[in-house]
Design a protein around this motif. Structure first.
Motif, mmCIF file in Angstrom:
data_model
loop_
_atom_site.group_PDB
_atom_site.id
_atom_site.type_symbol
_atom_site.label_atom_id
_atom_site.label_comp_id
_atom_site.label_asym_id
_atom_site.label_seq_id
_atom_site.Cartn_x
_atom_site.Cartn_y
_atom_site.Cartn_z
ATOM 1 N N PHE A 135 0.802 -1.333 -0.144
ATOM 2 C CA PHE A 135 0.029 0.088 -0.195
ATOM 3 C C PHE A 135 0.613 1.224 -0.112
ATOM 4 O O PHE A 135 0.645 2.242 -0.862
ATOM 5 C CB PHE A 135 -0.964 0.088 1.289
ATOM 6 C CG PHE A 135 -1.914 1.108 1.447
ATOM 7 C CD1 PHE A 135 -3.076 1.357 0.670
ATOM 8 C CD2 PHE A 135 -1.497 2.109 2.461
ATOM 9 C CE1 PHE A 135 -3.617 2.483 0.667
ATOM 10 C CE2 PHE A 135 -2.446 2.903 2.383
ATOM 11 C CZ PHE A 135 -3.298 3.462 1.630
ATOM 12 N N LEU A 136 2.078 1.244 0.670
ATOM 13 C CA LEU A 136 2.695 2.247 1.049
ATOM 14 C C LEU A 136 3.838 2.516 -0.712
ATOM 15 O O LEU A 136 3.598 3.577 -1.121
ATOM 16 C CB LEU A 136 3.865 2.220 1.909
ATOM 17 C CG LEU A 136 3.356 2.485 3.270
ATOM 18 C CD1 LEU A 136 4.309 2.013 4.508
ATOM 19 C CD2 LEU A 136 2.678 3.630 3.752
ATOM 20 N N GLU A 137 3.929 1.417 -1.212
ATOM 21 C CA GLU A 137 4.537 1.591 -2.509
ATOM 22 C C GLU A 137 3.618 2.259 -3.433
ATOM 23 O O GLU A 137 4.000 3.045 -4.278
ATOM 24 C CB GLU A 137 4.976 0.211 -2.952
ATOM 25 C CG GLU A 137 6.245 -0.320 -2.081
ATOM 26 C CD GLU A 137 7.592 0.203 -2.476
ATOM 27 O OE1 GLU A 137 7.474 0.936 -3.495
ATOM 28 O OE2 GLU A 137 8.355 0.174 -1.627
ATOM 29 N N ALA A 138 2.339 1.737 -3.420
ATOM 30 C CA ALA A 138 1.221 2.474 -4.385
ATOM 31 C C ALA A 138 1.169 3.817 -4.199
ATOM 32 O O ALA A 138 1.067 4.630 -5.060
ATOM 33 C CB ALA A 138 0.079 1.654 -4.130
ATOM 34 N N LEU A 139 1.232 4.303 -2.870
ATOM 35 C CA LEU A 139 0.889 5.665 -2.561
ATOM 36 C C LEU A 139 2.347 6.373 -2.966
ATOM 37 O O LEU A 139 2.047 7.468 -3.542
ATOM 38 C CB LEU A 139 0.983 5.925 -1.069
ATOM 39 C CG LEU A 139 -0.535 5.543 -0.582
ATOM 40 C CD1 LEU A 139 -0.555 5.722 0.961
ATOM 41 C CD2 LEU A 139 -1.536 6.355 -1.008
ATOM 42 N N ASP A 141 3.973 5.662 -5.529
ATOM 43 C CA ASP A 141 4.190 5.661 -7.097
ATOM 44 C C ASP A 141 3.084 6.679 -7.536
ATOM 45 O O ASP A 141 3.132 7.390 -8.496
ATOM 46 C CB ASP A 141 3.855 4.676 -7.624
ATOM 47 C CG ASP A 141 5.021 3.468 -7.414
ATOM 48 O OD1 ASP A 141 6.231 4.026 -7.193
ATOM 49 O OD2 ASP A 141 4.979 2.154 -7.258
ATOM 50 N N LYS A 142 1.823 6.751 -6.884
ATOM 51 C CA LYS A 142 0.780 7.616 -7.013
ATOM 52 C C LYS A 142 0.959 9.111 -7.177
ATOM 53 O O LYS A 142 0.801 9.703 -8.097
ATOM 54 C CB LYS A 142 -0.581 7.033 -6.377
ATOM 55 C CG LYS A 142 -1.936 7.886 -6.601
ATOM 56 C CD LYS A 142 -3.108 7.543 -5.641
ATOM 57 C CE LYS A 142 -4.085 8.305 -6.076
ATOM 58 N NZ LYS A 142 -5.315 7.859 -5.478
ATOM 59 N N LYS A 146 9.553 11.184 -3.903
ATOM 60 C CA LYS A 146 10.657 10.786 -3.755
ATOM 61 C C LYS A 146 11.204 10.093 -2.472
ATOM 62 O O LYS A 146 11.027 10.552 -1.362
ATOM 63 C CB LYS A 146 11.878 11.740 -3.934
ATOM 64 C CG LYS A 146 11.581 12.647 -5.367
ATOM 65 C CD LYS A 146 12.697 13.722 -5.436
ATOM 66 C CE LYS A 146 12.227 14.484 -6.907
ATOM 67 N NZ LYS A 146 13.233 15.501 -7.220
ATOM 68 N N ARG A 147 11.924 8.896 -2.702
ATOM 69 C CA ARG A 147 12.214 8.189 -1.484
ATOM 70 C C ARG A 147 13.467 8.877 -0.853
ATOM 71 O O ARG A 147 14.092 9.507 -1.302
ATOM 72 C CB ARG A 147 12.834 6.819 -1.739
ATOM 73 C CG ARG A 147 11.340 5.904 -2.348
ATOM 74 C CD ARG A 147 11.758 4.285 -2.845
ATOM 75 N NE ARG A 147 10.578 3.740 -3.230
ATOM 76 C CZ ARG A 147 9.940 4.002 -4.390
ATOM 77 N NH1 ARG A 147 10.278 4.660 -5.267
ATOM 78 N NH2 ARG A 147 8.810 3.256 -4.770
ATOM 79 N N PRO A 148 13.802 8.502 0.401
ATOM 80 C CA PRO A 148 14.813 9.197 0.758
ATOM 81 C C PRO A 148 16.254 8.755 0.323
ATOM 82 O O PRO A 148 17.069 9.560 0.127
ATOM 83 C CB PRO A 148 14.987 8.570 2.282
ATOM 84 C CG PRO A 148 13.572 8.258 2.555
ATOM 85 C CD PRO A 148 12.867 7.720 1.146
ATOM 86 N N SER A 149 16.419 7.430 -0.322
ATOM 87 C CA SER A 149 17.794 7.272 -0.935
ATOM 88 C C SER A 149 17.660 7.953 -2.498
ATOM 89 O O SER A 149 18.830 8.143 -2.796
ATOM 90 C CB SER A 149 17.770 5.612 -1.270
ATOM 91 O OG SER A 149 16.449 5.168 -1.923
ATOM 92 N N ASP A 150 16.588 8.252 -2.896
ATOM 93 C CA ASP A 150 16.777 9.146 -4.106
ATOM 94 C C ASP A 150 16.664 10.308 -4.084
ATOM 95 O O ASP A 150 17.080 11.004 -5.103
ATOM 96 C CB ASP A 150 15.356 8.542 -4.965
ATOM 97 C CG ASP A 150 15.344 7.101 -5.206
ATOM 98 O OD1 ASP A 150 16.390 6.390 -5.189
ATOM 99 O OD2 ASP A 150 14.086 6.580 -5.452
ATOM 100 N N ALA A 151 16.522 11.007 -2.979
ATOM 101 C CA ALA A 151 16.521 12.598 -2.558
ATOM 102 C C ALA A 151 17.991 12.903 -3.081
ATOM 103 O O ALA A 151 18.924 12.330 -2.490
ATOM 104 C CB ALA A 151 16.395 12.802 -1.264
ATOM 105 N N PRO A 152 18.039 14.220 -3.762
ATOM 106 C CA PRO A 152 19.552 14.775 -3.833
ATOM 107 C C PRO A 152 20.032 15.132 -2.497
ATOM 108 O O PRO A 152 19.331 15.534 -1.527
ATOM 109 C CB PRO A 152 19.244 15.921 -5.046
ATOM 110 C CG PRO A 152 17.612 16.233 -4.626
ATOM 111 C CD PRO A 152 16.991 14.822 -4.168
#
Length: 373
Positions: A135-139, A141-142, A146-152
Motif C-alpha cells: 500500500f505504501l509503495e502504491a502511494l 508511485d501515485k 521521492k524516497r529518501p535514498s533517491d533524494a538529492p
C-alpha cells in the motif's frame, strides 16, 4: 535440536512455572515475597521461563502443542508486566531498578535481563505487514514521492575565498609534514643499518656456495618451525587444551541455522494442514449432525418460550438481554438449587414423658399376665 529437545524444554518451563506459583503463594503467609529483592529474583526467574517458552513456541512444529505453549507464554508475559509494575512501586516509583547485586547473588550474566521481542509478533502479522508495504509503495508511485535514498544531497553554500585558501593550505601542510616524517624515518633506519654493518667489520662479499647455504638454512628453518608449530597444535588438540580447527563446510552453527529454517517450513505446513482439517471437520459435523443439532436447539427454544409464557395474557417473553447471557440462558439454563426441606419440630417433652410411662406400665402388665398363666 530435535522435537524431543523442545518437548523437554517446554516441560521444564512448565515445572518452573509451578515452582514460581508455589513460591509466590506459599501455605505459610510469612514466607510470601514482600521486599524488592525477593520480587527481583522472581522477575528474573520469569524472564528465563519466558525465553524458554518463546523458543519452544517458535520451533515446535505440532499445531496443538503450539496453542498450549502460547497460552502459557502470554500468561507469563502478563505476569512479568505485573511484577515489573510492583517492583517500580516498591522502588519508590523509579522505573530504573538496580539488579546487579541480584545477578551476582544468582551467579547470572547481564544478558539474562535482555527481553527479546517474541518472534510470533512479526510472523503472525506477516501478511498484514506485506499488504501495508504494498500500500505504501502504491502511494509513493501515485503521488510521485521521492524516497529518501533517491533524494538529492543537500548542496552546501560555497566557502569564501580566504577560508577556502586556508583549508587548502592546512591540508597541504599536513601532507608535507607526514611525507617529511616518513622520509626522516627511512633515513634513521638506513643509518642504523649502516652502523650495524660497520660494527660487524663492513660488508662481506659472499661466494655463491655461502649465499646458497644461508638461503637454504633460512628456508629449512622456516619449514622446521612450521612443522613444529603444527605438531604442537595437534598435541594440544589431542590433550584437550585447544579446540580443534573447524571445517567451514561442517560448521555446527550453519547446520543449526539450516535445521531451524527447515523446522519453520515444516511448522507452516503443519499449521496449514491443521487449519484445513478444522474447516473440513466443521463441514463434516455440520453435514452429519447439523440437522439433529438444529432440531435440538429448536426444541430448547420452544420449551423455554412455553415455560416462560404469561399464563394470564398468553404473551410470549422477549429474548434475554445480552447482559443476562442472551440465548445461552435458553440453551444452557442455570441450575436452580432446590431449597432443603425444613426440619420437623421436636415433640414436646411432657407428652413424650407420659407416653413413655404408659408404655412401661403396659409392658409390666404383660409380664405379670404371663407369669400368672
Amino acid at each position: 535440536m530435535a522435537n524431543v529437545s523442545f518437548d523437554i524444554q517446554w516441560r521444564e518451563a512448565m515445572m518452573e512455572l509451578l515452582d514460581q506459583m508455589e513460591a509466590e503463594n506459599p501455605d505459610d503467609e510469612g514466607l510470601a515475597p514482600k521486599d524488592l529483592a525477593e520480587f527481583s529474583c522472581i522477575y528474573i526467574k520469569y524472564l528465563q521461563i519466558f525465553k524458554k517458552l518463546e523458543e519452544c513456541y517458535d520451533q515446535v512444529v505440532h499445531p496443538q502443542k503450539r496453542l498450549d505453549i502460547r497460552k502459557a507464554l502470554e500468561s507469563t508475559i502478563g505476569r512479568i508486566l505485573e511484577i515489573r509494575l510492583w517492583m517500580v512501586k516498591l522502588n519508590g516509583g523509579n522505573d530504573v531498578v538496580q539488579l546487579d547485586d541480584i545477578l551476582v547473588d544468582l551467579k547470572l550474566t547481564p544478558d539474562v535481563l535482555e527481553i527479546p521481542i517474541p518472534r510470533y509478533y512479526v510472523e503472525d502479522r506477516a501478511k498484514e505487514l506485506e499488504e501495508r508495504a504494498k500500500f505504501l509503495e502504491a502511494l509513493v508511485d501515485k503521488y510521485n514521492v521521492k524516497r529518501p535514498s533517491d533524494a538529492p544531497l543537500t548542496v552546501l553554500p560555497p566557502l569564501p575565498e580566504d577560508e577556502a585558501i586556508r583549508c587548502i593550505q592546512v591540508n597541504e601542510r599536513g601532507r608535507q609534514g607526514r611525507e617529511r616524517a616518513h622520509i626522516m624515518q627511512e633515513i634513521r633506519r638506513q643509518s642504523a643499518f649502516e652502523e650495524k654493518i660497520a660494527r660487524m667489520g663492513g660488508r662481506q662479499v659472499l661466494s655463491r656456495d655461502e649465499a646458497a647455504t644461508r638461503v637454504q638454512a633460512a628456508a629449512r628453518g622456516f619449514i622446521s618451525r612450521q612443522r613444529t608449530k603444527a605438531v604442537t597444535e595437534s598435541e594440544l588438540v589431542f590433550i584437550g587444551m585447544k579446540p580443534p580447527q573447524r571445517d567451514p563446510t561442517n560448521d555446527p552453527k550453519s547446520k543449526e541455522s539450516k535445521n531451524l529454517s527447515r523446522r519453520k517450513i515444516v511448522q507452516s505446513e503443519n499449521q496449514a494442514e491443521y487449519n484445513k482439517a478444522l474447516v473440513n471437520l466443521k463441514a463434516k459435523v455440520r453435514e452429519m449432525e447439523g440437522q439433529d443439532m438444529r432440531e435440538t436447539i429448536q426444541d430448547c427454544v420452544n420449551t423455554w418460550f412455553v415455560e416462560n409464557r404469561n399464563p394470564e395474557s398468553g404473551d410470549y417473553p422477549d429474548f434475554p438481554d445480552e447482559e443476562d447471557g442472551g440465548s445461552k440462558i435458553i440453551l444452557n439454563p442455570p441450575i436452580i438449587e432446590e431449597p432443603e426441606p425444613a426440619a420437623e419440630p421436636a415433640a414436646k417433652k411432657g407428652k413424650g414423658g407420659k407416653d413413655d410411662k404408659k408404655g412401661k406400665k403396659e409392658e409390666k402388665g404383660g409380664k405379670k399376665g404371663k407369669k400368672g398363666k
